[in-house]
Design a protein around this motif. Structure first.
Motif, PDB file in Angstrom:
ATOM      1  N   ARG A  32       0.826  -1.209   0.000  1.00 28.98           N
ATOM      2  CA  ARG A  32       0.000   0.000   0.000  1.00 28.98           C
ATOM      3  C   ARG A  32       0.862   1.260   0.000  1.00 28.98           C
ATOM      4  O   ARG A  32       0.393   2.336   0.328  1.00 28.98           O
ATOM      5  CB  ARG A  32      -0.925   0.017   1.233  1.00 28.98           C
ATOM      6  N   THR A  36       3.585   1.664  -5.313  1.00 29.67           N
ATOM      7  CA  THR A  36       2.774   0.503  -5.714  1.00 29.67           C
ATOM      8  C   THR A  36       1.379   0.936  -6.122  1.00 29.67           C
ATOM      9  O   THR A  36       0.820   0.434  -7.099  1.00 29.67           O
ATOM     10  CB  THR A  36       2.700  -0.522  -4.565  1.00 29.67           C
ATOM     11  N   ARG A  37       0.801   1.881  -5.400  1.00 33.95           N
ATOM     12  CA  ARG A  37      -0.538   2.374  -5.746  1.00 33.95           C
ATOM     13  C   ARG A  37      -0.530   3.106  -7.083  1.00 33.95           C
ATOM     14  O   ARG A  37      -1.442   2.954  -7.888  1.00 33.95           O
ATOM     15  CB  ARG A  37      -1.076   3.273  -4.641  1.00 33.95           C
ATOM     16  N   GLN A  39       1.457   2.573  -9.577  1.00 33.18           N
ATOM     17  CA  GLN A  39       1.616   1.575 -10.637  1.00 33.18           C
ATOM     18  C   GLN A  39       0.288   0.923 -11.018  1.00 33.18           C
ATOM     19  O   GLN A  39       0.115   0.515 -12.160  1.00 33.18           O
ATOM     20  CB  GLN A  39       2.592   0.481 -10.213  1.00 33.18           C
ATOM     21  N   THR A  40      -0.648   0.839 -10.099  1.00 33.63           N
ATOM     22  CA  THR A  40      -1.928   0.192 -10.390  1.00 33.63           C
ATOM     23  C   THR A  40      -2.888   1.085 -11.185  1.00 33.63           C
ATOM     24  O   THR A  40      -3.901   0.607 -11.667  1.00 33.63           O
ATOM     25  CB  THR A  40      -2.639  -0.251  -9.090  1.00 33.63           C
ATOM     26  N   THR A  44       2.665   2.617 -17.681  1.00 34.55           N
ATOM     27  CA  THR A  44       3.717   3.565 -17.319  1.00 34.55           C
ATOM     28  C   THR A  44       3.859   4.621 -18.414  1.00 34.55           C
ATOM     29  O   THR A  44       3.324   4.474 -19.506  1.00 34.55           O
ATOM     30  CB  THR A  44       5.067   2.840 -17.122  1.00 34.55           C
TER      31      THR A  44
END
Length: 182
Positions: A32, A36-37, A39-40, A44
């Motif tokens: 979290r 990482t967030r 990237q979701t 890119t």
């Protein structure tokens, strides 16, 4: 008695430090963390606007006077050029590495022309670019980033509803692309 108090004090201090370390490292274990967030959100090298209201699991921008877009990027295939221009009262950019450490930040007051024109590259990539600066980068700000992955956060200020259209267009037209000298 004195050694017992010393042992209890050392134990309490050790337990407090252990709890602090666990709490601060928890985001990286749970997935979290900010990188990482980001990237979701999608692919890119593309800015994605953050919503100003909660829609399912979509990312949310909490400030109603600020419009925000984020772009996850990788320098593996080359430097990344961040570019945006438009008629907005204020904009700011922050570049973070994959550990969410701020690498660089600027705003429209510190840019060369008032437009966002920044190149993010590794030290090795920047050496090659500085040897022969391409004409399209003569006014760009060159940013050195040690890691290969990171993300950029672009914000613009919307002081009144009349600025909403230009702010939305500014973020929609912003680019976060691999730089290929032309």
């Amino acid at each position: 008695m004195r050694s017992l108090l010393y042992a209890v004090a050392v134990g309490l201090i050790g337990a407090a430090l252990l709890h602090i370390v666990i709490i601060l490292s928890l985001p990286s274990f749970t997935g979290r963390d900010a990188y990482t967030r980001v990237q979701t959100f999608g692919e890119t090298n593309r800015f994605f606007p953050l919503a100003n209201s909660s829609v399912d699991i979509a990312p949310v921008n909490d400030d109603p006077a600020i419009r925000t877009a984020v772009c996850a990027f990788s320098l593996e295939n080359g430097p990344i050029r961040l570019f945006a221009e438009g008629d907005v009262p204020f904009w700011s950019l922050a570049v973070y590495d994959s550990a969410s450490n701020e690498v660089f930040s600027m705003n429209d007051r510190t840019s060369v022309t008032g437009a966002l024109d920044t190149l993010v590259a590794t030290p090795i990539q920047l050496i090659g670019i500085r040897k022969a600066v391409p004409p399209e980068l003569e006014r760009a700000i060159l940013v050195e980033m040690r890691g290969l992955e990171g993300y950029a956060v672009l914000r613009t200020f919307v002081p009144a509803a009349s600025y909403l259209e230009s702010a939305t267009a500014f973020l929609a037209d912003a680019s976060c692309e691999i730089f290929a000298p032309g």
